[in-house]
Design a protein around this motif. Structure first.
Motif, PDB file in Angstrom:
ATOM      1  N   HIS A  38       0.986  -0.600   0.056  1.00 55.21           N
ATOM      2  CA  HIS A  38       0.402   0.035  -0.322  1.00 55.21           C
ATOM      3  C   HIS A  38       1.231   1.544  -0.302  1.00 55.21           C
ATOM      4  O   HIS A  38       2.041   0.862   0.833  1.00 55.21           O
ATOM      5  N   VAL A  39       0.565   2.587  -0.684  1.00 58.25           N
ATOM      6  CA  VAL A  39       1.033   3.248  -0.992  1.00 58.25           C
ATOM      7  C   VAL A  39       0.383   4.811  -0.147  1.00 58.25           C
ATOM      8  O   VAL A  39      -0.703   4.866  -0.178  1.00 58.25           O
ATOM      9  N   LEU A  40       0.596   5.089   0.773  1.00 55.70           N
ATOM     10  CA  LEU A  40      -0.170   6.706   1.529  1.00 55.70           C
ATOM     11  C   LEU A  40      -0.361   7.681   0.506  1.00 55.70           C
ATOM     12  O   LEU A  40       0.945   7.928  -0.417  1.00 55.70           O
ATOM     13  N   PRO A  41      -0.492   8.172   0.440  1.00 53.94           N
ATOM     14  CA  PRO A  41      -0.441   9.721   0.149  1.00 53.94           C
ATOM     15  C   PRO A  41       0.685  10.188   0.351  1.00 53.94           C
ATOM     16  O   PRO A  41       0.519  10.650   1.253  1.00 53.94           O
ATOM     17  N   GLY A  42       1.113  11.229  -0.748  1.00 53.17           N
ATOM     18  CA  GLY A  42       2.679  11.866  -0.537  1.00 53.17           C
ATOM     19  C   GLY A  42       3.938  11.504  -0.405  1.00 53.17           C
ATOM     20  O   GLY A  42       4.960  11.264  -0.176  1.00 53.17           O
ATOM     21  N   GLU A  43       3.701   9.918  -0.139  1.00 54.70           N
ATOM     22  CA  GLU A  43       4.504   8.987   0.197  1.00 54.70           C
ATOM     23  C   GLU A  43       5.637   8.469  -1.073  1.00 54.70           C
ATOM     24  O   GLU A  43       5.338   8.011  -2.150  1.00 54.70           O
ATOM     25  N   VAL A  44       7.156   8.058  -0.479  1.00 55.88           N
ATOM     26  CA  VAL A  44       7.092   7.752  -1.640  1.00 55.88           C
ATOM     27  C   VAL A  44       8.095   6.383  -1.706  1.00 55.88           C
ATOM     28  O   VAL A  44       8.731   5.951   0.070  1.00 55.88           O
ATOM     29  N   ILE A  45       8.425   5.688  -2.347  1.00 54.69           N
ATOM     30  CA  ILE A  45       8.453   3.588  -1.647  1.00 54.69           C
ATOM     31  C   ILE A  45       9.522   3.816  -3.387  1.00 54.69           C
ATOM     32  O   ILE A  45       8.833   3.973  -3.798  1.00 54.69           O
ATOM     33  N   VAL A  46      10.861   3.518  -2.536  1.00 51.74           N
ATOM     34  CA  VAL A  46      11.631   2.902  -3.118  1.00 51.74           C
ATOM     35  C   VAL A  46      11.803   1.458  -3.535  1.00 51.74           C
ATOM     36  O   VAL A  46      11.992   0.652  -2.596  1.00 51.74           O
ATOM     37  N   ILE A  47      11.768   0.253  -4.716  1.00 54.31           N
ATOM     38  CA  ILE A  47      11.376  -0.300  -4.601  1.00 54.31           C
ATOM     39  C   ILE A  47      12.532  -1.614  -4.734  1.00 54.31           C
ATOM     40  O   ILE A  47      13.196  -0.825  -6.388  1.00 54.31           O
ATOM     41  N   ILE A  48      13.957  -1.731  -4.521  1.00 53.00           N
ATOM     42  CA  ILE A  48      14.929  -2.485  -4.400  1.00 53.00           C
ATOM     43  C   ILE A  48      14.961  -3.782  -4.825  1.00 53.00           C
ATOM     44  O   ILE A  48      14.454  -4.559  -4.429  1.00 53.00           O
ATOM     45  N   GLY A  49      16.147  -4.963  -4.884  1.00 51.11           N
ATOM     46  CA  GLY A  49      16.690  -6.239  -5.462  1.00 51.11           C
ATOM     47  C   GLY A  49      16.974  -6.685  -6.563  1.00 51.11           C
ATOM     48  O   GLY A  49      17.236  -5.435  -7.074  1.00 51.11           O
ATOM     49  N   GLU A  94       9.945  16.687  -2.424  1.00 51.68           N
ATOM     50  CA  GLU A  94       9.688  17.498  -1.449  1.00 51.68           C
ATOM     51  C   GLU A  94       8.505  17.965  -1.766  1.00 51.68           C
ATOM     52  O   GLU A  94       7.942  19.153  -0.337  1.00 51.68           O
ATOM     53  N   GLU A  95       7.925  18.171  -2.674  1.00 50.49           N
ATOM     54  CA  GLU A  95       6.672  18.367  -3.200  1.00 50.49           C
ATOM     55  C   GLU A  95       5.540  18.219  -2.566  1.00 50.49           C
ATOM     56  O   GLU A  95       3.659  18.795  -2.955  1.00 50.49           O
ATOM     57  N   GLY A  96       5.941  16.836  -2.152  1.00 49.59           N
ATOM     58  CA  GLY A  96       4.621  15.769  -1.764  1.00 49.59           C
ATOM     59  C   GLY A  96       3.736  15.077  -2.825  1.00 49.59           C
ATOM     60  O   GLY A  96       2.704  14.525  -3.020  1.00 49.59           O
ATOM     61  N   MET A  97       4.564  14.908  -3.990  1.00 52.94           N
ATOM     62  CA  MET A  97       3.951  13.632  -5.177  1.00 52.94           C
ATOM     63  C   MET A  97       3.838  12.409  -4.285  1.00 52.94           C
ATOM     64  O   MET A  97       5.171  11.671  -3.854  1.00 52.94           O
ATOM     65  N   THR A  98       3.798  12.017  -4.613  1.00 55.84           N
ATOM     66  CA  THR A  98       3.179  10.359  -4.617  1.00 55.84           C
ATOM     67  C   THR A  98       4.131   9.529  -5.132  1.00 55.84           C
ATOM     68  O   THR A  98       3.660   9.465  -6.572  1.00 55.84           O
ATOM     69  N   MET A  99       5.337   8.544  -4.518  1.00 56.05           N
ATOM     70  CA  MET A  99       5.973   8.198  -5.879  1.00 56.05           C
ATOM     71  C   MET A  99       6.102   6.881  -5.415  1.00 56.05           C
ATOM     72  O   MET A  99       6.892   6.245  -4.467  1.00 56.05           O
ATOM     73  N   LEU A 100       6.223   5.946  -6.733  1.00 53.04           N
ATOM     74  CA  LEU A 100       6.737   4.301  -6.550  1.00 53.04           C
ATOM     75  C   LEU A 100       7.901   4.067  -7.569  1.00 53.04           C
ATOM     76  O   LEU A 100       7.403   4.092  -8.968  1.00 53.04           O
TER      77      LEU A 100
END
Length: 260
Positions: free
Chosen positions: A27-38, A188-194
């Protein structure tokens, strides 16, 4: 309690007998930045493509702002207007200028008048530092500039979520920083990113959470401090140790530290 803007539940995808994704949920919250590694070939890019149905999953469900993307009754084209996607290889139209590349979907998809679309496209180009390159064709731009045009094109559609599929992997090392800086500004501006990325220093500085994906499953999911200093899973420790050997203790990024 804040509701997730994006939910992924039990996503499976196979190509022939090869299972690429084997029940991925996140799940991704509003404004959250999640980086997928592997490791390479572990399903990271396939997961992003399943989220906006560029690659339909074999099983599982995806929701964006409470609307099920994977429901056959959902207009996927409308959904894709709200999910920006930035690829490894830019996907620009070579016969169009930077400005024309950015404004095209605004005119063709959103039905925006040419003048309004042009103004909007120019604003987005200036946002990524390319206002002076509006009339240049892709052949006249560096790889980093092309990728920034691609980011501007996605931003012009005013997406709720941005998906980045290894956006710096096709760039020369000296050009990576300019793209990462644009992405950091968005964070920094609050964009939600995966974001799927091998840039560990960037992940360490910008991510709210890091997901370690291997063998088509989520092995570990947590804040950068946990994964980089006290990973819970032996495989995570092994993977990060190998990266340390290759790139140094911090796998240094080319960005400034994110302001919280």
């Amino acid at each position: 309690m804040v509701e997730p803007i994006l939910k992924v539940e039990d996503i499976h995808k196979a190509y022939g007998k090869t299972e690429v994704l084997r029940g991925v949920s996140l799940h991704v919250l509003p404004g959250e930045v999640i980086v997928i590694i592997g490791p390479s070939g572990t399903g990271k890019s396939t997961l992003l493509r399943c989220i906006n149905l560029l690659t339909p999953p074999d099983k599982g469900r995806v929701w964006l702002e409470g609307v099920e993307v994977t429901d056959k009754a959902t207009d996927i084209n409308k959904v894709r207007e709200r999910i920006g996607m930035v690829f490894q290889d830019f996907n620009l139209f070579n016969h169009l200028t930077a400005l024309q590349n950015v404004r095209l979907a605004l005119i063709k998809v959103k039905g925006m008048p040419v003048k309004e679309a042009t103004d909007k496209a120019m604003m987005e180009l200036e946002k990524v530092g390319l206002g002076d390159k509006a009339d240049n064709y892709p052949a006249e731009l560096s790889g980093g500039q092309k990728q920034r045009v691609a980011i501007a094109r996605s931003l012009a559609m005013e997406p709720k979520v941005m998906l980045f599929d290894e956006p710096t992997s096709a760039l020369d090392p000296e050009l990576i920083g300019e793209v990462l800086e644009v992405m950091q500004n968005l964070a920094e501006e609050g964009m939600t990113m995966l974001i799927v990325s091998h840039e560990m220093g960037f992940a360490r500085e910008v991510a709210d959470r890091i997901i370690f994906l291997e063998g088509g499953v989520v092995v570990e999911d947590g804040p950068p401090e946990q994964l980089f200093t006290k990973p819970q899973h032996p495989r995570t420790r092994e993977f990060l140790h190998k990266l340390t050997e290759l790139y140094g203790e911090h796998a240094e990024s080319r960005t400034r530290r994110r302001r919280r």
